[in-house]
Design an enzyme around this catalytic site. Structure first.
Site, short mmCIF file in Angstrom:
data_model
loop_
_atom_site.label_atom_id
_atom_site.label_comp_id
_atom_site.label_asym_id
_atom_site.label_seq_id
_atom_site.Cartn_x
_atom_site.Cartn_y
_atom_site.Cartn_z
N GLU A 179 0.80 -1.32 -0.09
CA GLU A 179 -0.02 0.04 0.11
C GLU A 179 1.00 1.29 0.11
O GLU A 179 1.99 1.23 0.61
CB GLU A 179 -0.82 0.02 1.33
CG GLU A 179 -1.80 -1.06 1.35
CD GLU A 179 -2.56 -1.15 2.88
OE1 GLU A 179 -3.20 -2.03 2.99
OE2 GLU A 179 -2.08 -0.14 3.62
N CYS A 236 3.07 8.37 1.66
CA CYS A 236 3.34 7.67 2.79
C CYS A 236 3.61 6.09 1.99
O CYS A 236 3.07 5.75 1.15
CB CYS A 236 2.33 7.41 3.53
SG CYS A 236 2.38 5.90 4.88
N CYS A 257 5.01 -7.30 7.95
CA CYS A 257 6.08 -6.62 8.88
C CYS A 257 5.87 -7.76 10.08
O CYS A 257 4.99 -8.32 10.17
CB CYS A 257 5.31 -5.34 9.43
SG CYS A 257 6.32 -4.52 10.68
N CYS A 289 3.08 -5.48 16.07
CA CYS A 289 2.47 -4.39 17.01
C CYS A 289 1.01 -4.70 17.12
O CYS A 289 0.17 -5.10 16.03
CB CYS A 289 2.63 -3.07 16.62
SG CYS A 289 4.47 -2.60 16.38
N CYS A 314 -1.84 -2.84 14.88
CA CYS A 314 -1.47 -2.23 13.63
C CYS A 314 -1.93 -3.59 12.85
O CYS A 314 -1.79 -4.77 12.70
CB CYS A 314 0.15 -2.13 13.55
SG CYS A 314 0.71 -2.09 11.72
N LEU A 337 6.54 5.79 19.39
CA LEU A 337 6.78 5.40 20.91
C LEU A 337 5.60 4.64 21.13
O LEU A 337 5.61 3.65 21.89
CB LEU A 337 6.88 6.83 21.49
CG LEU A 337 7.35 6.84 23.01
CD1 LEU A 337 8.56 6.20 23.07
CD2 LEU A 337 7.08 8.29 23.30
N ASN A 385 -7.08 4.98 14.50
CA ASN A 385 -8.00 4.82 13.66
C ASN A 385 -8.80 3.54 13.63
O ASN A 385 -8.14 2.24 13.78
CB ASN A 385 -7.26 4.67 12.14
CG ASN A 385 -7.92 5.55 10.97
OD1 ASN A 385 -8.73 6.25 11.38
ND2 ASN A 385 -7.23 5.59 9.96
N CYS A 399 -1.95 2.16 8.47
CA CYS A 399 -1.09 1.13 7.74
C CYS A 399 -1.66 -0.30 7.61
O CYS A 399 -2.33 -1.10 8.83
CB CYS A 399 -0.02 1.11 8.99
SG CYS A 399 1.47 0.14 8.52
N1 SAH Z 1 7.40 0.36 11.38
C1 SAH Z 1 7.31 1.86 11.16
C2 SAH Z 1 6.73 2.26 10.08
C3 SAH Z 1 5.35 2.15 10.03
S1 SAH Z 1 4.38 3.45 10.42
C4 SAH Z 1 6.79 2.39 12.52
O1 SAH Z 1 6.45 1.64 13.37
O2 SAH Z 1 7.33 3.61 13.00
C5 SAH Z 1 3.18 3.13 11.20
C6 SAH Z 1 2.19 4.11 11.95
O3 SAH Z 1 1.19 3.90 11.22
C7 SAH Z 1 2.43 4.22 13.52
O4 SAH Z 1 3.28 5.04 13.79
C8 SAH Z 1 0.82 4.52 13.50
O5 SAH Z 1 1.19 5.93 13.93
C9 SAH Z 1 0.26 4.40 12.57
N2 SAH Z 1 -0.89 3.49 12.52
C10 SAH Z 1 -1.00 1.97 12.61
N3 SAH Z 1 -2.33 1.42 12.82
C11 SAH Z 1 -2.70 2.73 13.02
C12 SAH Z 1 -4.40 2.67 13.35
N4 SAH Z 1 -5.04 1.70 13.30
N5 SAH Z 1 -4.58 4.09 13.26
C13 SAH Z 1 -4.08 5.02 13.25
N6 SAH Z 1 -2.65 4.91 12.85
C14 SAH Z 1 -2.14 3.64 12.82
#
Ligand code: SAH
Length: 359
Positions: free
Chosen positions: A94, A112, A119, A123, A126, A227, A302, A345
């Site tokens: 994506e 983005c 991945c 997490c 995610c 973080l 989200n 993401c």
């Molecule tokens: N692995 C890297 C790059 C991925 S960025 C990292 O962890 O920074 C992933 C970002 O997507 C996270 O920082 C988070 O802010 C965002 N994200 C993931 N799932 C989300 C959700 N359900 N709602 C809002 N933001 C989300």
């Protein structure tokens, strides 16, 4: 088997070697090719008008150009556009375009980018994490997202809004695909190519020890760190694999991270209703921010189907932000864009696969 060389995955130096050794042409030709590929977004050797017919033939015989194909486009009411892109082996990734209006009234786009198919970090909040890890993306695939988006914008928007900023915040953990990440950043910077400057690129990481220092020293991109929790315990619950590197060690590494004049890193804090938005969380977060040259982005979660987490109430979010401001922490609430198209993401691919299963 196709033994042709994919030119989009070569660094400038590698392209130069290919042109001089394989094609027996001068180095100057490598510069021309590079410019066609990266500045002019060319996908067809025949279009390279300052290259001879004989060179076209040689190129066709020994090499090819690659761009991911667009499998699906979803456009949000707020203008955020999400693409599901197909790679050569059929894998789906994506990329998202987020428009904003700049001071001079022009539309500017932030794109983005994904760096991995899936991945490995898993997490808990995610969607990409749920897919598991498939493989790393090559430089051609990472930057192919920019090329596909540029071609799309040129086709559908006569006024050509430009892609101004790039954030490596899509699928995957950039620092776990370090070599291709660095190669991509170097290519993005190249003056004869896309010519992006450091302050227009941000790499977001969940905090991986290996490569972090080098990224800072390279001065090729700004740093954002996911973080998401202010204590080791909470972080281990939300981001079990990332937390294998203890929060205290991550913070010490960030304290000594190379920053340039006036540069600040970004801390991303996904606000999960009732999970990490208590007054105690704010207190711990203030302690962390006071140690770092950082600004804090508060990202309301989200909502994702089937997830145990929920978005924070607006009231709580504001209370949380206020507590931070009261202690001089620069905290900014980042409105989640593209909520109606599940732009967070990994959400689009997850939803797409679900819809395929139910067909
Ligand atoms: N692995 C890297 C790059 C991925 S960025 C990292 O962890 O920074 C992933 C970002 O997507 C996270 O920082 C988070 O802010 C965002 N994200 C993931 N799932 C989300 C959700 N359900 N709602 C809002 N933001 C989300």
């Amino acid at each position: 088997m196709d033994t042709k060389l994919q030119l989009n995955s070569l660094s400038y130096h590698e392209l130069e070697n290919f042109v001089t050794n394989e094609l027996q042409l001068s180095k100057y030709r490598a510069g021309q090719l590079w410019n066609w590929i990266w500045a002019k977004n060319c996908l067809d050797f025949e279009e390279m008008s300052d290259v001879s017919k004989e060179t076209h033939r040689l190129l066709r015989e020994k090499a090819y150009l690659f761009r991911p194909t667009i499998e699906k486009v979803s456009k949000s009411k707020d203008g955020t556009t999400k693409f599901l892109l197909k790679l050569e082996d059929g894998e789906l990734i994506e990329t998202v375009l987020i428009p904003s209006i700049s001071k001079d009234g022009k539309v500017r786009i932030t794109q983005c980018l994904s760096t991995q198919v899936g991945c490995a970090m898993a997490c808990s909040f995610c969607s990409t994490g749920k897919l598991g890890f498939k493989r790393n993306m090559s430089m051609g695939e990472i930057l192919g997202q920019v090329q596909a988006a540029r071609a799309f914008l040129e086709d559908y928007h006569p006024e050509h809004p430009i892609i101004r900023n790039l954030v490596f915040m899509g699928m995957g953990e950039p620092l776990l695909n370090f070599e291709n990440l660095m190669k991509s950043l170097e290519t993005l910077h190249h003056k004869k190519g896309l010519a992006f400057s450091t302050r227009r690129i941000t790499v977001s990481t969940c905090g991986i020890q290996k490569g972090l220092k080098e990224l800072g020293e390279s001065n090729l991109a700004y740093l954002a760190v996911s973080l998401h929790a202010p204590t080791q315990e909470k972080r281990a619950m939300l981001m079990p694999k990332a937390a294998a590197w203890h929060l205290e060690d991550l913070l010490s590494a960030l304290e000594s991270y190379t920053l340039h004049t006036r540069e600040r890193m970004t801390l991303e804090y996904l606000v999960l209703g009732g999970v990490n938005d208590t007054p105690q969380d704010a207190k711990e977060l203030i302690k962390i921010c006071s140690r770092l040259k950082a600004k804090l982005n508060l990202i309301p979660y989200n909502d994702t189907p089937g997830s145990p987490y929920k978005a924070p109430s607006f009231e709580n979010l504001l209370r949380f932000e206020k507590a931070l401001w009261a202690k001089n922490v620069t905290a900014i609430i980042r409105k989640s864009k593209g909520q109606d198209i599940e732009a967070a993401c990994g959400q689009l691919r997850a939803e797409y696969e679900l819809s395929k299963q139910t067909l």
